[in-house]
Design a protein around this motif. Structure first.
Motif, PDB file in Angstrom:
ATOM      1  N   ILE A  57       0.800  -1.217   0.000  1.00  0.00           N
ATOM      2  CA  ILE A  57       0.000   0.000   0.000  1.00  0.00           C
ATOM      3  C   ILE A  57       0.834   1.269   0.000  1.00  0.00           C
ATOM      4  O   ILE A  57       0.286   2.375  -0.036  1.00  0.00           O
ATOM      5  CB  ILE A  57      -0.960   0.029   1.214  1.00  0.00           C
ATOM      6  N   LYS A  67      -0.566  -4.058   3.638  1.00  0.00           N
ATOM      7  CA  LYS A  67      -1.793  -4.280   4.386  1.00  0.00           C
ATOM      8  C   LYS A  67      -1.847  -5.745   4.773  1.00  0.00           C
ATOM      9  O   LYS A  67      -1.502  -6.620   3.973  1.00  0.00           O
ATOM     10  CB  LYS A  67      -3.016  -3.918   3.533  1.00  0.00           C
ATOM     11  N   ASN A 130      -5.578   6.579   4.543  1.00  0.00           N
ATOM     12  CA  ASN A 130      -4.218   6.946   4.193  1.00  0.00           C
ATOM     13  C   ASN A 130      -3.803   8.244   4.873  1.00  0.00           C
ATOM     14  O   ASN A 130      -4.124   8.453   6.026  1.00  0.00           O
ATOM     15  CB  ASN A 130      -4.091   7.011   2.666  1.00  0.00           C
ATOM     16  N   TYR A 386       2.591   5.129   5.041  1.00  0.00           N
ATOM     17  CA  TYR A 386       2.284   4.784   3.650  1.00  0.00           C
ATOM     18  C   TYR A 386       1.856   6.046   2.917  1.00  0.00           C
ATOM     19  O   TYR A 386       0.688   6.311   2.737  1.00  0.00           O
ATOM     20  CB  TYR A 386       1.231   3.691   3.500  1.00  0.00           C
ATOM     21  N   ASN A 389       0.071   6.071  -2.776  1.00  0.00           N
ATOM     22  CA  ASN A 389      -0.654   4.937  -3.328  1.00  0.00           C
ATOM     23  C   ASN A 389       0.087   4.473  -4.569  1.00  0.00           C
ATOM     24  O   ASN A 389       0.560   5.276  -5.370  1.00  0.00           O
ATOM     25  CB  ASN A 389      -2.086   5.346  -3.680  1.00  0.00           C
TER      26      ASN A 389
END
Length: 399
Positions: A57, A67, A130, A386, A389
């Motif tokens: 991720i 994940k 996120n 993270y 993306n």
């Protein structure tokens, strides 16, 4: 495997961290007292389907993030130390030592770690939405429509988390890397501060820590970036920048190749001098916002980014002002700072922020750095949980 690990112990009623060496040839942490869980590599491989690409991720300088679904149904984010990470070992153990002692609704929860074989892994709660950076100015397909009440709540939540770190927790901590990529959003868009890999203990009241500079250019307080003078007011400065980003929906710095770099703070100071601060508000909000709350947030942000560290408010005061429980003093910008923005540059900044296309973080430098001496423009480390993306244009542009 040799490493440095932070151990917590009590000294005259005060929790402190101590550094000591460990030998981990059997694949276990030896002699390390941690207030966090321990997972086996078998458990993590099962949770992430053996680190399957489909479960990846994000990617930071620390390494990839996956994940995972634990056997009990808990969804987690697994941060894996990259063998290429120069600062990773230090940040890994630093983060365990720091965050394992902290519990607050606005701090990301560390479920535990895994140290086995050549693997160093951190296991966090999974944050469905996120980072704040992606929500505000990431690739358009991944931005969230954050209305004003949500933005205000996010800003207050970040302030509460920092007030806890600076004033309320057992360990008084300076985060050193507060930025939009290090603020994560859960399924209800509650903000949680992440990435404690660069955090430092503030063990002595009313003094500063002389340390090598580490953080992210554009968010670092001037006294820290230039002289390594570190107090909790460095975090206050960084928070002020993030607050401006929340109001405007724009990243603090432009960073398109072969173009001048413009800073959101400069634009805010220009608008302040002209009495036009409302021009800073994100156009996507239309007229659907509380003007009084917006002005409070902008003025608080400017107070937090004062060039004088001693003039910046504490984070508990910031919370009180944002919640309307305390008056916001008028911010008077340093005349030398505003005067240094000459007419030509001022016009260029205005054109950029008023007439450029919607800004995204594509190609922007959002990674952390750790350097000796003043910033020179290179990024040597990052530990964002993270930040990106995988299908974003930003990541593709770096391939």
């Amino acid at each position: 495997m040799k490493s440095f690990v932070h151990r917590m112990q009590s000294s005259q009623g005060k929790l402190v961290l101590k550094d000591f060496n460990i030998e981990d040839e059997a694949g276990e942490l030896k002699g390390v007292d941690l207030l966090t869980g321990s997972f086996t590599l078998r458990q993590i491989k099962a949770a992430t389907n053996n680190f399957a690409p489909d479960n990846k991720i994000g990617e930071g300088g620390f390494g990839p993030v996956y994940k995972g679904h634990m056997a009990d149904g808990t969804v987690v984010a697994v941060k894996q130390l990259s063998s290429k990470s120069k600062q990773g070992n230090r940040e890994f153990v630093n983060e365990i030592g720091m965050i394992s002692a902290l519990q607050h609704p606005n701090l990301v929860k560390l479920h535990g770690c895994c140290i086995e074989g050549n693997q160093l892994l951190l296991i966090y709660e999974y944050m469905e939405n996120n980072s704040l950076a992606r929500a505000l100015f990431g690739p358009e397909a991944h931005r969230l429509k954050l209305d004003w009440p949500t933005r205000h709540r996010i800003c207050v939540g970040i302030a509460r988390g920092l007030a806890y770190l600076h004033e309320e927790s057992r360990l008084k901590i300076v985060h050193r890397d507060i930025k939009a990529t290090n603020v994560l959003l859960d399924k209800d868009l509650n903000p949680k501060i992440s990435d404690f890999g660069l955090a430092k203990l503030d063990e002595e009241d009313n003094t500063h820590i002389s340390t090598r500079v580490a953080g992210t250019f554009g968010y670092m307080a001037p006294e820290y970036a230039m002289r390594g003078y570190l107090t909790d007011k460095a975090d206050v400065y960084s928070f002020g920048i993030v607050a401006l980003e929340i109001v405007s929906g724009r990243s603090n710095s432009s960073c398109k190749p072969k173009e001048d770099i413009f800073y959101l703070l400069d634009w805010a100071l220009i608008l302040k001098a002209q009495g036009n601060l409302m021009e800073l508000v994100d156009k996507r909000l239309g007229s659907n916002f509380d003007k009084e709350q917006v002005m409070v947030m902008i003025n608080v942000a400017l107070l937090c980014t004062d060039v004088s560290s001693t003039s910046r408010p504490s984070m508990s005061s910031v919370v009180s002002m944002l919640e309307g429980r305390a008056d916001v003093q008028d911010f008077v910008p340093d005349s030398s700072v505003v005067s240094n923005i000459d007419k030509t540059k001022s016009e260029a900044i205005r054109n950029y922020y008023e007439f450029s296309e919607e800004q995204s973080m594509d190609g922007c430098q959002t990674q952390s750095m750790s350097i000796d001496g003043p910033y020179t423009g290179s990024s040597t480390s990052a530990a964002d949980l993270y930040p990106i993306n995988l299908d974003s244009d930003y990541l593709n542009s770096r391939v």
